[in-house]
Design a protein around this motif. Sequence first.
Motif, short mmCIF file in Angstrom:
data_model
loop_
_atom_site.label_atom_id
_atom_site.label_comp_id
_atom_site.label_asym_id
_atom_site.label_seq_id
_atom_site.Cartn_x
_atom_site.Cartn_y
_atom_site.Cartn_z
N GLU A 113 -10.13 24.06 -4.73
CA GLU A 113 -10.05 22.69 -5.23
C GLU A 113 -9.75 21.72 -4.10
O GLU A 113 -9.06 22.06 -3.15
N PRO A 114 -10.28 20.51 -4.19
CA PRO A 114 -10.03 19.53 -3.11
C PRO A 114 -8.58 19.05 -3.12
O PRO A 114 -7.89 19.11 -4.14
N THR A 115 -8.14 18.59 -1.99
CA THR A 115 -6.85 17.91 -1.88
C THR A 115 -7.05 16.51 -2.44
O THR A 115 -8.04 15.86 -2.14
N VAL A 116 -6.13 16.06 -3.28
CA VAL A 116 -6.24 14.73 -3.88
C VAL A 116 -5.29 13.77 -3.19
O VAL A 116 -4.12 14.08 -2.97
N VAL A 117 -5.83 12.62 -2.82
CA VAL A 117 -5.04 11.55 -2.23
C VAL A 117 -5.15 10.34 -3.15
O VAL A 117 -6.26 9.91 -3.48
N TRP A 118 -4.00 9.84 -3.60
CA TRP A 118 -3.97 8.67 -4.47
C TRP A 118 -3.59 7.45 -3.64
O TRP A 118 -2.56 7.45 -2.97
N LEU A 119 -4.42 6.41 -3.70
CA LEU A 119 -4.11 5.15 -3.03
C LEU A 119 -3.70 4.15 -4.09
O LEU A 119 -4.35 4.02 -5.12
N PRO A 179 -6.02 8.22 9.64
CA PRO A 179 -5.35 9.46 10.03
C PRO A 179 -4.70 10.19 8.85
O PRO A 179 -4.66 11.42 8.83
N THR A 180 -4.21 9.45 7.86
CA THR A 180 -3.62 10.09 6.69
C THR A 180 -4.67 10.85 5.90
O THR A 180 -4.43 11.99 5.47
N LEU A 181 -5.84 10.26 5.72
CA LEU A 181 -6.91 10.94 4.98
C LEU A 181 -7.37 12.20 5.70
O LEU A 181 -7.47 13.27 5.11
N VAL A 182 -7.64 12.08 6.98
CA VAL A 182 -8.11 13.23 7.75
C VAL A 182 -7.02 14.30 7.83
O VAL A 182 -7.29 15.49 7.67
N GLY A 183 -5.79 13.88 8.04
CA GLY A 183 -4.68 14.82 8.12
C GLY A 183 -4.46 15.58 6.83
O GLY A 183 -4.12 16.76 6.83
N ALA A 184 -4.66 14.91 5.68
CA ALA A 184 -4.48 15.57 4.38
C ALA A 184 -5.49 16.70 4.21
O ALA A 184 -5.14 17.79 3.74
N ALA A 185 -6.72 16.47 4.59
CA ALA A 185 -7.75 17.51 4.47
C ALA A 185 -7.49 18.63 5.47
O ALA A 185 -7.62 19.81 5.14
N ASP A 186 -7.12 18.29 6.68
CA ASP A 186 -6.87 19.30 7.71
C ASP A 186 -5.66 20.18 7.34
O ASP A 186 -5.67 21.38 7.56
N ARG A 187 -4.63 19.57 6.78
CA ARG A 187 -3.42 20.31 6.44
C ARG A 187 -3.71 21.42 5.44
O ARG A 187 -3.24 22.53 5.57
N ASP A 188 -4.50 21.12 4.42
CA ASP A 188 -4.77 22.09 3.37
C ASP A 188 -6.06 22.86 3.58
O ASP A 188 -6.33 23.82 2.89
N GLY A 189 -6.89 22.41 4.52
CA GLY A 189 -8.16 23.10 4.76
C GLY A 189 -9.15 22.92 3.63
O GLY A 189 -10.03 23.75 3.43
N ASN A 190 -9.01 21.84 2.86
CA ASN A 190 -9.88 21.60 1.71
C ASN A 190 -10.62 20.28 1.88
O ASN A 190 -10.31 19.48 2.75
N VAL A 250 -10.40 11.19 -3.03
CA VAL A 250 -9.59 9.98 -2.88
C VAL A 250 -9.64 9.20 -4.18
O VAL A 250 -10.68 8.70 -4.59
N ASP A 251 -8.49 9.12 -4.83
CA ASP A 251 -8.36 8.42 -6.11
C ASP A 251 -7.99 6.96 -5.83
O ASP A 251 -6.95 6.68 -5.25
N LEU A 252 -8.87 6.05 -6.24
CA LEU A 252 -8.65 4.62 -6.00
C LEU A 252 -8.26 3.86 -7.27
O LEU A 252 -8.34 2.64 -7.32
N SER A 253 -7.81 4.57 -8.29
CA SER A 253 -7.51 3.93 -9.57
C SER A 253 -6.35 2.93 -9.47
O SER A 253 -6.28 1.99 -10.25
N ALA A 310 0.84 -1.19 0.00
CA ALA A 310 0.00 0.00 0.00
C ALA A 310 0.88 1.24 0.00
O ALA A 310 1.90 1.29 0.68
N SER A 311 0.49 2.23 -0.80
CA SER A 311 1.19 3.51 -0.77
C SER A 311 0.16 4.63 -0.96
O SER A 311 -0.86 4.46 -1.61
N ILE A 312 0.46 5.76 -0.34
CA ILE A 312 -0.43 6.91 -0.38
C ILE A 312 0.36 8.12 -0.83
O ILE A 312 1.45 8.38 -0.31
N SER A 313 -0.18 8.87 -1.80
CA SER A 313 0.41 10.13 -2.25
C SER A 313 -0.63 11.21 -2.05
O SER A 313 -1.81 11.02 -2.34
#
Length: 129
Positions: free
Chosen positions: A21-27, A41-52, A56-59, A7-10
């Motif tokens: 624009e939303p913050t994009v997280v690629w799984l 925590p990574t998903l919630v932290g990504a939104a909190d960090r940018d305030g957006n 979540v891209d699951l491709s 598993a990796s998250i970007s």
Amino acid sequence: MSRSEPASISVSRRAASSCPEPTVVWLRGEYDIATNAALGPTLVGAADRDGNDLLVDLSGVTFMDASTVGAIIDSANRLRVRSHALEIRDPSPLARRVLEMCAPNLLMPRARTLVHAMGAPGARSRVGS
């Protein structure tokens, strides 16, 4: 025996938190109960960090189980309390099947905010797209 993709998250980086624009997280890779402790925590932290809001891209997901869906739902609920939204983008065929069985509502596009839903000047609307 086949090798599994870990598993990796970007996470996209934003220059300013006022960006609409939303913050994009690629799984990418495989997600199961063993990866859930870091996923939420990574998903919630990504939104909190940018305030957006969060997109979540699951491709790139090659495997996910119901516990991963639970972690995504938990993250969406935690973000909602913080006035953020979580939306799924481009689920892989396997991820789509799991989401269709466990949480089909996650596959429905929705307006990120009331302002977007109302089509305010300068707002991007998903209606008709």
